[in-house]
Write a protein that holds these residues in place. Structure first.
Motif, mmCIF file in Angstrom:
data_model
loop_
_atom_site.group_PDB
_atom_site.id
_atom_site.type_symbol
_atom_site.label_atom_id
_atom_site.label_comp_id
_atom_site.label_asym_id
_atom_site.label_seq_id
_atom_site.Cartn_x
_atom_site.Cartn_y
_atom_site.Cartn_z
ATOM 1 N N LYS A 95 90.588 34.737 -31.548
ATOM 2 C CA LYS A 95 89.194 35.096 -31.286
ATOM 3 C C LYS A 95 88.499 34.134 -30.331
ATOM 4 C CE LYS A 95 86.580 34.849 -34.849
ATOM 5 N NZ LYS A 95 85.802 35.107 -36.063
ATOM 6 N N ASP A 96 88.690 32.848 -30.514
ATOM 7 C CA ASP A 96 88.010 31.844 -29.694
ATOM 8 C C ASP A 96 88.928 31.163 -28.689
ATOM 9 O OD1 ASP A 96 85.425 32.135 -30.919
ATOM 10 O OD2 ASP A 96 86.262 31.152 -32.693
ATOM 11 N N GLU A 97 90.079 31.764 -28.425
ATOM 12 C CA GLU A 97 91.053 31.229 -27.477
ATOM 13 C C GLU A 97 91.024 32.067 -26.197
ATOM 14 O OE1 GLU A 97 92.902 28.527 -28.137
ATOM 15 O OE2 GLU A 97 92.060 28.354 -30.146
ATOM 16 N N TRP A 98 91.463 31.470 -25.087
ATOM 17 C CA TRP A 98 91.524 32.208 -23.825
ATOM 18 C C TRP A 98 92.706 33.161 -23.836
ATOM 19 C CZ3 TRP A 98 87.768 32.981 -20.706
ATOM 20 C CH2 TRP A 98 86.757 32.028 -20.574
ATOM 21 N N ILE A 99 92.416 34.404 -23.484
ATOM 22 C CA ILE A 99 93.416 35.467 -23.419
ATOM 23 C C ILE A 99 93.461 35.989 -21.994
ATOM 24 C CG2 ILE A 99 93.946 37.826 -24.148
ATOM 25 C CD1 ILE A 99 92.346 37.157 -26.715
ATOM 26 N N LEU A 100 94.665 36.198 -21.484
ATOM 27 C CA LEU A 100 94.846 36.846 -20.205
ATOM 28 C C LEU A 100 95.200 38.299 -20.490
ATOM 29 C CD1 LEU A 100 94.988 36.601 -17.114
ATOM 30 C CD2 LEU A 100 97.407 36.022 -17.373
ATOM 31 N N ALA A 101 94.369 39.225 -20.016
ATOM 32 C CA ALA A 101 94.553 40.650 -20.290
ATOM 33 C C ALA A 101 95.148 41.361 -19.081
ATOM 34 C CB ALA A 101 93.217 41.287 -20.658
ATOM 35 N N VAL A 102 96.209 42.115 -19.330
ATOM 36 C CA VAL A 102 96.852 42.924 -18.303
ATOM 37 C C VAL A 102 96.557 44.385 -18.622
ATOM 38 C CG1 VAL A 102 99.041 43.573 -17.215
ATOM 39 C CG2 VAL A 102 98.706 41.224 -18.059
ATOM 40 N N ASN A 115 85.409 44.588 -28.107
ATOM 41 C CA ASN A 115 85.062 45.377 -29.297
ATOM 42 C C ASN A 115 85.858 44.924 -30.516
ATOM 43 O OD1 ASN A 115 83.184 46.910 -27.942
ATOM 44 N ND2 ASN A 115 84.526 48.677 -27.676
ATOM 45 N N TYR A 116 87.072 44.466 -30.297
ATOM 46 C CA TYR A 116 87.889 43.975 -31.412
ATOM 47 C C TYR A 116 87.357 42.647 -31.945
ATOM 48 C CZ TYR A 116 91.659 47.317 -30.241
ATOM 49 O OH TYR A 116 92.419 48.431 -30.008
ATOM 50 N N GLY A 117 86.657 41.887 -31.086
ATOM 51 C CA GLY A 117 86.115 40.609 -31.521
ATOM 52 C C GLY A 117 86.609 39.411 -30.731
ATOM 53 N N PHE A 118 87.447 39.639 -29.716
ATOM 54 C CA PHE A 118 87.897 38.529 -28.875
ATOM 55 C C PHE A 118 86.740 38.101 -27.978
ATOM 56 C CE2 PHE A 118 91.762 40.908 -29.872
ATOM 57 C CZ PHE A 118 92.547 39.896 -30.391
ATOM 58 N N LYS A 119 86.602 36.813 -27.762
ATOM 59 C CA LYS A 119 85.440 36.303 -27.025
ATOM 60 C C LYS A 119 85.756 35.760 -25.638
ATOM 61 C CE LYS A 119 83.105 35.201 -31.304
ATOM 62 N NZ LYS A 119 82.680 34.144 -32.215
ATOM 63 N N LYS A 120 86.965 35.273 -25.416
ATOM 64 C CA LYS A 120 87.313 34.624 -24.144
ATOM 65 C C LYS A 120 88.432 35.414 -23.465
ATOM 66 C CE LYS A 120 86.123 29.974 -25.696
ATOM 67 N NZ LYS A 120 86.668 28.617 -25.919
#
Length: 182
Positions: A95-102, A115-120
């Motif tokens: 949730k509070d970690e950096w995610i790279l989205a493809v 919407n799921y709750g991820f912030k970064k």
């Protein structure tokens, strides 16, 4: 005997329906789909819908499929399993970690994951735009293109989430090899 626990013990029985090609083909419902689904609901046979498509939230997909399949009762979100659905289970971890989205469209990926709750969340499109020719030398970048709306990129990502196949494999996969991951 009763199929829900009598002889034959089918109480653990359930059905998984793929959507495209099974219940509908393109914008056309497969004949008999509505009647089968309504019978399963009346008989209380557990079933879910699965699809490897993305680009929408589960809520949006449920509304679209309810209409396309001609159902009177709206499909519940818990019955819709999409390519990105398992990522919901990772919110507590990332949730509070950096995610790279493809994903094909970064803004939609951000909407879904947000919407799921991820912030970064950073998308591969944002990385490519930020680094320009360093990451993706084949694109002709407009020198006057504004980068002021691009987020500051983190040095480390904790996860990569692939919501959809990349639209441009070279551009969208290159960032995966450029950064550190925990």
């Amino acid at each position: 005997e009763d199929r829900r626990g009598g002889e034959g013990n089918l109480k653990d029985f359930g059905i998984v329906f793929d959507l495209d090609g099974v219940l509908h083909r393109g914008e056309e419902r497969v004949k008999g789909t509505k009647e089968v689904i309504e019978k399963l609901e009346r008989e209380e046979v557990p079933f879910v819908y699965v699809t490897n498509s993305g680009g929408k939230t589960e809520e949006e997909k449920c509304k679209d499929m309810t209409k396309l399949l001609g159902l009177e009762r709206e499909i519940g979100v818990k019955k819709m399993l999409m390519a990105q659905t398992p990522m919901r289970g990772l919110v507590d971890v990332y949730k509070d970690e950096w995610i790279l989205a493809v994903a094909t469209e970064g803004r939609i990926a951000k909407k879904i994951l947000g919407n799921y709750g991820f912030k970064k969340i950073i998308t591969v499109q944002e990385v490519a735009e930020s680094y320009g020719k360093l990451i993706y030398p084949y694109r002709k970048y407009n020198q006057q293109q504004s980068t002021e709306n691009l987020p500051e990129l983190p040095e480390v990502y904790s996860a990569i989430f692939i919501l959809q196949p990349p639209l441009d494999w070279v551009r969208d996969i290159s960032p995966l090899f450029q950064f550190n991951f925990i």
